[in-house]
Design a protein around this motif. Structure first.
Motif, short mmCIF file in Angstrom:
data_model
loop_
_atom_site.label_atom_id
_atom_site.label_comp_id
_atom_site.label_asym_id
_atom_site.label_seq_id
_atom_site.Cartn_x
_atom_site.Cartn_y
_atom_site.Cartn_z
N ILE A 22 43.60 39.30 28.33
CA ILE A 22 42.90 39.46 29.61
C ILE A 22 41.42 39.35 29.31
CG2 ILE A 22 42.51 40.94 31.62
CD1 ILE A 22 45.49 40.26 31.16
N LEU A 23 40.75 38.42 29.99
CA LEU A 23 39.32 38.24 29.84
C LEU A 23 38.63 38.76 31.11
CD1 LEU A 23 36.84 37.19 28.34
CD2 LEU A 23 37.26 34.95 29.40
N PRO A 24 38.02 39.93 31.04
CA PRO A 24 37.32 40.48 32.20
C PRO A 24 35.98 39.78 32.43
CG PRO A 24 37.97 42.21 30.64
CD PRO A 24 38.09 40.90 29.94
N LEU A 25 35.72 39.41 33.67
CA LEU A 25 34.50 38.71 34.04
C LEU A 25 33.78 39.47 35.15
CD1 LEU A 25 36.09 35.16 34.26
CD2 LEU A 25 34.78 36.10 32.35
N THR A 26 32.56 39.90 34.87
CA THR A 26 31.79 40.61 35.87
C THR A 26 31.00 39.65 36.76
OG1 THR A 26 31.56 42.39 34.28
CG2 THR A 26 30.21 42.54 36.22
N GLY A 27 30.54 38.54 36.20
CA GLY A 27 29.82 37.54 36.97
C GLY A 27 28.38 37.88 37.30
N LEU A 28 27.80 38.79 36.55
CA LEU A 28 26.41 39.16 36.80
C LEU A 28 25.48 38.01 36.40
CD1 LEU A 28 26.44 42.79 35.35
CD2 LEU A 28 26.67 42.10 37.75
N THR A 29 24.34 37.96 37.06
CA THR A 29 23.35 36.92 36.77
C THR A 29 22.07 37.51 36.19
OG1 THR A 29 22.37 37.04 38.97
CG2 THR A 29 24.21 35.49 38.65
N GLY A 30 21.92 38.82 36.26
CA GLY A 30 20.69 39.47 35.82
C GLY A 30 19.75 39.73 36.98
N SER A 31 20.07 39.22 38.14
CA SER A 31 19.21 39.42 39.31
C SER A 31 19.67 40.59 40.18
CB SER A 31 19.15 38.14 40.15
OG SER A 31 20.44 37.83 40.64
N GLU A 32 20.71 41.29 39.72
CA GLU A 32 21.25 42.40 40.50
C GLU A 32 20.41 43.66 40.32
OE1 GLU A 32 24.33 39.52 39.42
OE2 GLU A 32 22.99 40.73 38.20
N MET A 33 20.35 44.43 41.37
CA MET A 33 19.77 45.77 41.29
C MET A 33 20.78 46.64 40.53
SD MET A 33 16.94 45.34 42.83
CE MET A 33 16.34 46.99 43.01
N PRO A 34 20.33 47.74 39.92
CA PRO A 34 21.27 48.57 39.15
C PRO A 34 22.52 48.98 39.94
CG PRO A 34 19.04 49.23 38.67
CD PRO A 34 18.95 48.22 39.78
N HIS A 35 22.35 49.34 41.20
CA HIS A 35 23.52 49.75 41.98
C HIS A 35 24.48 48.58 42.22
CE1 HIS A 35 20.93 48.26 45.25
NE2 HIS A 35 22.05 48.04 45.90
N GLU A 36 23.97 47.36 42.29
CA GLU A 36 24.82 46.19 42.46
C GLU A 36 25.61 45.90 41.19
OE1 GLU A 36 22.36 43.51 45.69
OE2 GLU A 36 21.59 43.63 43.62
N ALA A 37 24.97 46.09 40.04
CA ALA A 37 25.67 45.92 38.77
C ALA A 37 26.78 46.96 38.64
CB ALA A 37 24.69 46.03 37.60
N THR A 38 26.50 48.18 39.07
CA THR A 38 27.51 49.24 39.05
C THR A 38 28.68 48.88 39.95
OG1 THR A 38 25.84 50.93 38.60
CG2 THR A 38 27.93 51.69 39.53
N GLU A 39 28.40 48.36 41.14
CA GLU A 39 29.47 47.95 42.05
C GLU A 39 30.34 46.86 41.44
OE1 GLU A 39 27.55 46.82 45.70
OE2 GLU A 39 26.82 48.86 46.07
N ALA A 40 29.73 45.92 40.75
CA ALA A 40 30.49 44.85 40.11
C ALA A 40 31.41 45.41 39.04
CB ALA A 40 29.55 43.80 39.52
N LEU A 41 30.91 46.35 38.25
CA LEU A 41 31.74 46.96 37.21
C LEU A 41 32.90 47.76 37.82
CD1 LEU A 41 28.98 48.09 34.71
CD2 LEU A 41 30.75 46.36 34.33
N GLU A 42 32.64 48.42 38.93
CA GLU A 42 33.71 49.17 39.60
C GLU A 42 34.77 48.22 40.15
OE1 GLU A 42 31.39 51.45 42.38
OE2 GLU A 42 30.99 53.04 40.90
N LYS A 43 34.35 47.08 40.70
CA LYS A 43 35.32 46.09 41.19
C LYS A 43 36.15 45.55 40.03
CE LYS A 43 33.11 44.43 45.36
NZ LYS A 43 32.52 43.28 46.05
N LEU A 44 35.48 45.30 38.91
CA LEU A 44 36.20 44.79 37.74
C LEU A 44 37.23 45.81 37.27
CD1 LEU A 44 36.60 42.56 35.68
CD2 LEU A 44 34.78 43.60 34.32
N ARG A 45 36.85 47.06 37.23
CA ARG A 45 37.80 48.12 36.84
C ARG A 45 39.02 48.10 37.75
NH1 ARG A 45 35.63 53.21 38.93
NH2 ARG A 45 36.42 52.18 40.78
#
Length: 137
Positions: A22-45
């Motif tokens: 299983i290859l988990p992909l968050t898809g972040l670009t570096g332009s996310e605000m910290p709370h957006e990065a957190t949301e992406a990690l929660e979706k991935l989980r």
């Protein structure tokens, strides 16, 4: 099973049974605000939970690929090819963002991703897709 749960000796013993990476992909670009990065990690989980629990004992979850290379490069494709080279028969990409596996990630055998509206695929549809993959249909 997470990659870090396997010692060298365990891997040698269990490799015939652990045929799916299983290859988990968050898809972040570096332009996310910290709370957006957190949301992406929660979706991935949440996406990983749909795969890991029901199929424990046959799948190995690799470290997450957080950042996308952007135009001209596709790190996820390269990672999929490398996972196949080390012996995994099946590669499943688990994405925290909408992803069309046929167009975007051709190296993966299956893509389980967040829907375009941000919702998760159903547990039943994920189970069915993985079973179909393993049955070769």
């Amino acid at each position: 099973m997470k990659f870090s749960d396997l010692s060298k000796e365990q891997w040698a013993e269990l490799q015939p049974y652990l045929d799916t990476a299983i290859l988990p992909l968050t898809g972040l670009t570096g332009s996310e605000m910290p709370h957006e990065a957190t949301e992406a990690l929660e979706k991935l989980r949440d996406v990983l939970d749909l795969i890991e629990g029901p199929f424990k004992g046959r799948v190995v979850i690799y470290p997450s690929c957080h950042f996308d290379q952007g135009p001209g490069g596709n790190l996820a494709e390269e990672l999929c090819r490398n996972l196949r080279k080390v012996g995994f028969r099946y590669i499943i990409a688990a994405a925290a963002y909408p992803l069309d596996g046929a167009d975007t990630l051709s190296c993966a055998d299956l893509v389980i991703a967040v829907e375009a509206d941000g919702s998760l695929p159903s547990k039943d549809s994920v189970s069915e897709a993985v079973r179909i993959l393993w049955l070769g249909r």
